[in-house]
Motif scaffolding. Structure first.
Motif, PDB file in Angstrom:
ATOM      1  N   ARG A   1    -107.660 -25.312 -23.248  1.00 16.29           N
ATOM      2  CA  ARG A   1    -108.286 -25.235 -24.564  1.00 16.29           C
ATOM      3  C   ARG A   1    -109.629 -25.952 -24.623  1.00 16.29           C
ATOM      4  O   ARG A   1    -109.898 -26.884 -23.874  1.00 16.29           O
ATOM      5  N   GLY A   2    -110.440 -25.461 -25.537  1.00 15.99           N
ATOM      6  CA  GLY A   2    -111.626 -26.164 -25.982  1.00 15.99           C
ATOM      7  C   GLY A   2    -111.366 -26.554 -27.429  1.00 15.99           C
ATOM      8  O   GLY A   2    -110.251 -26.391 -27.929  1.00 15.99           O
ATOM      9  N   ASP A   3    -112.372 -27.045 -28.109  1.00 15.07           N
ATOM     10  CA  ASP A   3    -112.174 -27.410 -29.513  1.00 15.07           C
ATOM     11  C   ASP A   3    -111.981 -26.190 -30.398  1.00 15.07           C
ATOM     12  O   ASP A   3    -111.228 -26.231 -31.357  1.00 15.07           O
ATOM     13  N   GLN A   4    -112.642 -25.079 -30.081  1.00 20.30           N
ATOM     14  CA  GLN A   4    -112.609 -23.900 -30.943  1.00 20.30           C
ATOM     15  C   GLN A   4    -112.072 -22.644 -30.267  1.00 20.30           C
ATOM     16  O   GLN A   4    -112.150 -21.559 -30.842  1.00 20.30           O
ATOM     17  N   CYS A   5    -111.548 -22.771 -29.051  1.00 19.33           N
ATOM     18  CA  CYS A   5    -111.049 -21.593 -28.348  1.00 19.33           C
ATOM     19  C   CYS A   5    -109.933 -21.977 -27.397  1.00 19.33           C
ATOM     20  O   CYS A   5    -109.716 -23.160 -27.117  1.00 19.33           O
ATOM     21  N   LEU A   6    -109.242 -20.970 -26.911  1.00 16.16           N
ATOM     22  CA  LEU A   6    -108.204 -21.163 -25.905  1.00 16.16           C
ATOM     23  C   LEU A   6    -108.411 -20.104 -24.833  1.00 16.16           C
ATOM     24  O   LEU A   6    -108.711 -18.945 -25.148  1.00 16.16           O
ATOM     25  N   VAL A   7    -108.276 -20.503 -23.569  1.00 16.08           N
ATOM     26  CA  VAL A   7    -108.440 -19.609 -22.437  1.00 16.08           C
ATOM     27  C   VAL A   7    -107.108 -19.542 -21.706  1.00 16.08           C
ATOM     28  O   VAL A   7    -106.463 -20.575 -21.501  1.00 16.08           O
ATOM     29  N   THR A   8    -106.685 -18.326 -21.340  1.00 16.29           N
ATOM     30  CA  THR A   8    -105.481 -18.202 -20.521  1.00 16.29           C
ATOM     31  C   THR A   8    -105.818 -17.493 -19.219  1.00 16.29           C
ATOM     32  O   THR A   8    -106.700 -16.631 -19.162  1.00 16.29           O
ATOM     33  N   TYR A   9    -105.134 -17.898 -18.177  1.00 15.47           N
ATOM     34  CA  TYR A   9    -105.217 -17.309 -16.839  1.00 15.47           C
ATOM     35  C   TYR A   9    -103.884 -16.619 -16.620  1.00 15.47           C
ATOM     36  O   TYR A   9    -102.829 -17.264 -16.669  1.00 15.47           O
ATOM     37  N   ASN A  10    -103.906 -15.308 -16.441  1.00 14.81           N
ATOM     38  CA  ASN A  10    -102.685 -14.515 -16.419  1.00 14.81           C
ATOM     39  C   ASN A  10    -102.545 -13.738 -15.120  1.00 14.81           C
ATOM     40  O   ASN A  10    -103.535 -13.226 -14.590  1.00 14.81           O
TER      41      ASN A  10
END
Length: 122
Positions: A28-37
């Motif tokens: 996560r960042g402060d305003q987003c979320l990243v996923t590795y799938n």
């Protein structure tokens, strides 16, 4: 989030099995979320929507992505913007293509995925 900036490697981030054939790691960042799938041949497609903007990036492998009425053949390097509240899903990669890897970016931060990034609070 505050404090010193920390670097992570996806291989060290805790993974969860979303369903057979699909694993996911989050950051996560402060305003987003990243996923590795990772998406394996034989996985069950799961049409869904959510109230978050999503950017889908295919890193390796091949999948067919459905976004609303559109069907997009994706190979490495494909980037697709998926609008909030639009039904979407990926078909399983073929056995010949093997496992596909994609990264998703969600904005704003998905609070429902907060448990996946709890390791960042330590």
């Amino acid at each position: 989030m505050s404090g010193p900036v920390k670097a992570y490697n996806w291989s060290d981030v805790p993974a969860r099995e979303v369903r057979p054939g699909v694993t996911q790691r989050g950051f996560r960042g402060d305003q987003c979320l990243v996923t590795y799938n990772t998406l394996a041949p034989g996985m069950e497609p799961k049409p869904h929507s959510h109230p978050f903007d999503q950017v889908f990036m295919l890193i390796s492998g091949r999948v067919t992505l459905h976004v609303g009425e559109q069907v997009i053949e994706c190979g490495p390097g494909t980037v697709v913007q998926i609008p909030r509240d639009v039904v979407h899903w990926a078909d399983a990669p073929s056995p010949e293509d093997g496992i596909a890897v994609n990264i998703d970016v969600f904005a704003p931060m998905r609070e429902d995925y907060g448990y996946m990034v709890a390791y960042q609070e330590r």
